[in-house]
Design an enzyme around this catalytic site. Structure first.
Site, PDB file in Angstrom:
ATOM      1  N   ARG A 211     -13.923  62.563 -68.744  1.00 36.96           N
ATOM      2  CA  ARG A 211     -14.416  63.288 -67.570  1.00 36.96           C
ATOM      3  C   ARG A 211     -13.328  64.188 -66.995  1.00 36.96           C
ATOM      4  O   ARG A 211     -13.594  65.324 -66.595  1.00 36.96           O
ATOM      5  CB  ARG A 211     -14.903  62.291 -66.512  1.00 36.96           C
ATOM      6  CG  ARG A 211     -15.698  62.965 -65.411  1.00 36.96           C
ATOM      7  CD  ARG A 211     -16.299  61.992 -64.446  1.00 36.96           C
ATOM      8  NE  ARG A 211     -17.253  62.679 -63.577  1.00 36.96           N
ATOM      9  CZ  ARG A 211     -17.576  62.256 -62.363  1.00 36.96           C
ATOM     10  NH1 ARG A 211     -17.031  61.143 -61.882  1.00 36.96           N
ATOM     11  NH2 ARG A 211     -18.438  62.917 -61.628  1.00 36.96           N
TER      12      ARG A 211
ATOM     13  N   LYS B 253      -4.674  57.577 -67.807  1.00 34.49           N
ATOM     14  CA  LYS B 253      -5.331  56.392 -67.252  1.00 34.49           C
ATOM     15  C   LYS B 253      -4.893  55.215 -68.107  1.00 34.49           C
ATOM     16  O   LYS B 253      -5.337  55.064 -69.247  1.00 34.49           O
ATOM     17  CB  LYS B 253      -6.844  56.546 -67.298  1.00 34.49           C
ATOM     18  CG  LYS B 253      -7.585  55.300 -66.862  1.00 34.49           C
ATOM     19  CD  LYS B 253      -8.433  55.567 -65.650  1.00 34.49           C
ATOM     20  CE  LYS B 253      -9.124  54.288 -65.190  1.00 34.49           C
ATOM     21  NZ  LYS B 253     -10.036  54.532 -64.094  1.00 34.49           N
TER      22      LYS B 253
ATOM     23  N   ASP C 236     -15.373  53.749 -57.053  1.00 33.76           N
ATOM     24  CA  ASP C 236     -16.473  54.716 -56.919  1.00 33.76           C
ATOM     25  C   ASP C 236     -16.379  55.557 -55.652  1.00 33.76           C
ATOM     26  O   ASP C 236     -17.389  55.828 -54.988  1.00 33.76           O
ATOM     27  CB  ASP C 236     -17.837  54.003 -56.960  1.00 33.76           C
ATOM     28  CG  ASP C 236     -18.138  53.423 -58.325  1.00 33.76           C
ATOM     29  OD1 ASP C 236     -17.638  53.970 -59.326  1.00 33.76           O
ATOM     30  OD2 ASP C 236     -18.881  52.424 -58.389  1.00 33.76           O
ATOM     31  N   ILE C 237     -15.181  56.001 -55.313  1.00 31.00           N
ATOM     32  CA  ILE C 237     -15.042  56.865 -54.144  1.00 31.00           C
ATOM     33  C   ILE C 237     -14.738  58.310 -54.526  1.00 31.00           C
ATOM     34  O   ILE C 237     -14.605  59.163 -53.649  1.00 31.00           O
ATOM     35  CB  ILE C 237     -13.943  56.357 -53.184  1.00 31.00           C
ATOM     36  CG1 ILE C 237     -12.561  56.391 -53.857  1.00 31.00           C
ATOM     37  CG2 ILE C 237     -14.249  54.972 -52.676  1.00 31.00           C
ATOM     38  CD1 ILE C 237     -11.440  56.113 -52.874  1.00 31.00           C
TER      39      ILE C 237
ATOM     40  N   LEU D 226     -19.071  67.983 -54.058  1.00 31.31           N
ATOM     41  CA  LEU D 226     -19.356  69.288 -54.652  1.00 31.31           C
ATOM     42  C   LEU D 226     -20.665  69.245 -55.439  1.00 31.31           C
ATOM     43  O   LEU D 226     -20.879  68.348 -56.254  1.00 31.31           O
ATOM     44  CB  LEU D 226     -18.214  69.708 -55.580  1.00 31.31           C
ATOM     45  CG  LEU D 226     -16.841  69.842 -54.930  1.00 31.31           C
ATOM     46  CD1 LEU D 226     -15.777  70.135 -55.985  1.00 31.31           C
ATOM     47  CD2 LEU D 226     -16.854  70.924 -53.861  1.00 31.31           C
TER      48      LEU D 226
ATOM     49  N   LYS E 282     -12.233  58.998 -57.038  1.00 31.04           N
ATOM     50  CA  LYS E 282     -10.823  59.028 -57.459  1.00 31.04           C
ATOM     51  C   LYS E 282     -10.620  59.785 -58.766  1.00 31.04           C
ATOM     52  O   LYS E 282      -9.639  60.513 -58.925  1.00 31.04           O
ATOM     53  CB  LYS E 282     -10.328  57.587 -57.566  1.00 31.04           C
ATOM     54  CG  LYS E 282      -8.864  57.404 -57.887  1.00 31.04           C
ATOM     55  CD  LYS E 282      -8.476  55.955 -57.766  1.00 31.04           C
ATOM     56  CE  LYS E 282      -8.990  55.082 -58.898  1.00 31.04           C
ATOM     57  NZ  LYS E 282     -10.375  54.599 -58.740  1.00 31.04           N
TER      58      LYS E 282
ATOM     59  N   GLU F 170      -3.845  57.705 -63.057  1.00 32.50           N
ATOM     60  CA  GLU F 170      -4.955  57.159 -62.279  1.00 32.50           C
ATOM     61  C   GLU F 170      -5.076  55.659 -62.488  1.00 32.50           C
ATOM     62  O   GLU F 170      -5.222  55.190 -63.620  1.00 32.50           O
ATOM     63  CB  GLU F 170      -6.273  57.831 -62.653  1.00 32.50           C
ATOM     64  CG  GLU F 170      -7.438  57.313 -61.820  1.00 32.50           C
ATOM     65  CD  GLU F 170      -8.795  57.824 -62.269  1.00 32.50           C
ATOM     66  OE1 GLU F 170      -9.802  57.328 -61.734  1.00 32.50           O
ATOM     67  OE2 GLU F 170      -8.847  58.694 -63.164  1.00 32.50           O
TER      68      GLU F 170
END
Length: 209
Positions: A47, A33, A13-14, A186, A16, A100
């Site tokens: 997403r 992924k 949850d940073i 953002l 990535k 990812e």
């Protein structure tokens, strides 16, 4: 050069996935992924598709789609499957590829395999995403040390969050690793603001050389 780049983080949850979407769009790369844990409310691939503006064929299907939003080893156990390294070979495609990971380097995929073991097997350059908030110095340097101990090439560190340049500088100096740039938070976040931020904050050559 058509790079294949692994994106990982110092924690979960940073940002990535947002970074991966921006990088894939920036490089006009495909996105993959390998393991998705948690399917309710949309996946990371969906997403990335929305934020990158990439055509559907550039979003590669996950090898494992697990129902529970948990560590991959636990999510797989709940679903009655086992994640094996041989099932995670990098797709052979034309063009660039952004891969990812899930969570951080030491996230377990099964009872005896960590994500960092997969990265070592791939031997692809890694972009380490790190938050800029308090605590990032320790997390980032531990991650750099872990990558170096496994002989995994480090492309550099991408910081995510508000400007804390002193923390960024000391991490890169002590870790002897390249600072790729910083992606700010953002608002609004969409593919237009994300690509504008990438063009301002990052150099394409840092990811392709």
């Amino acid at each position: 050069m058509t790079p294949r780049i692994v994106v990982t983080g110092t924690d979960t949850d940073i940002g990535k996935t947002v970074f991966s979407a921006g990088l894939a769009g920036f490089l006009q790369a495909s996105y993959w992924k390998p393991v998705q844990a948690g399917l309710d409310g949309g996946t990371d691939s969906s997403r990335v598709a929305a934020l990158s503006g990439l055509p559907p064929q550039r979003i590669l299907p996950e090898r494992f789609r697990l129902n529970t939003p948990a560590s991959p080893h636990l999510a797989a156990q709940i679903d009655g499957v086992r994640i094996e390294l041989d099932a995670l070979d990098v797709p052979q495609i034309a063009g660039s590829l952004v891969i990812e990971g899930a969570g951080g380097l030491m996230v377990p995929l099964n009872s005896d395999t960590l994500y960092i073991d997969v990265f070592a097997r791939w031997n692809l350059p890694v972009v380490l995403c790190a938050r800029t908030a308090l605590g990032t110095i320790n997390h980032a340097l531990l991650s750099v040390e872990a990558l170096r101990r496994r002989g995994i090439p480090i492309c550099g560190i991408a910081f995510i969050g508000d400007d804390h340049r002193d923390s960024e500088d000391i991490i890169c100096a002590i870790g002897q690793v390249r600072r790729l740039g910083r992606l700010p938070r953002l608002d609004p976040l969409d593919r237009h603001t994300l690509q504008a931020a990438f063009k301002t904050s990052f150099n394409r050559e840092d990811f392709t050389s």
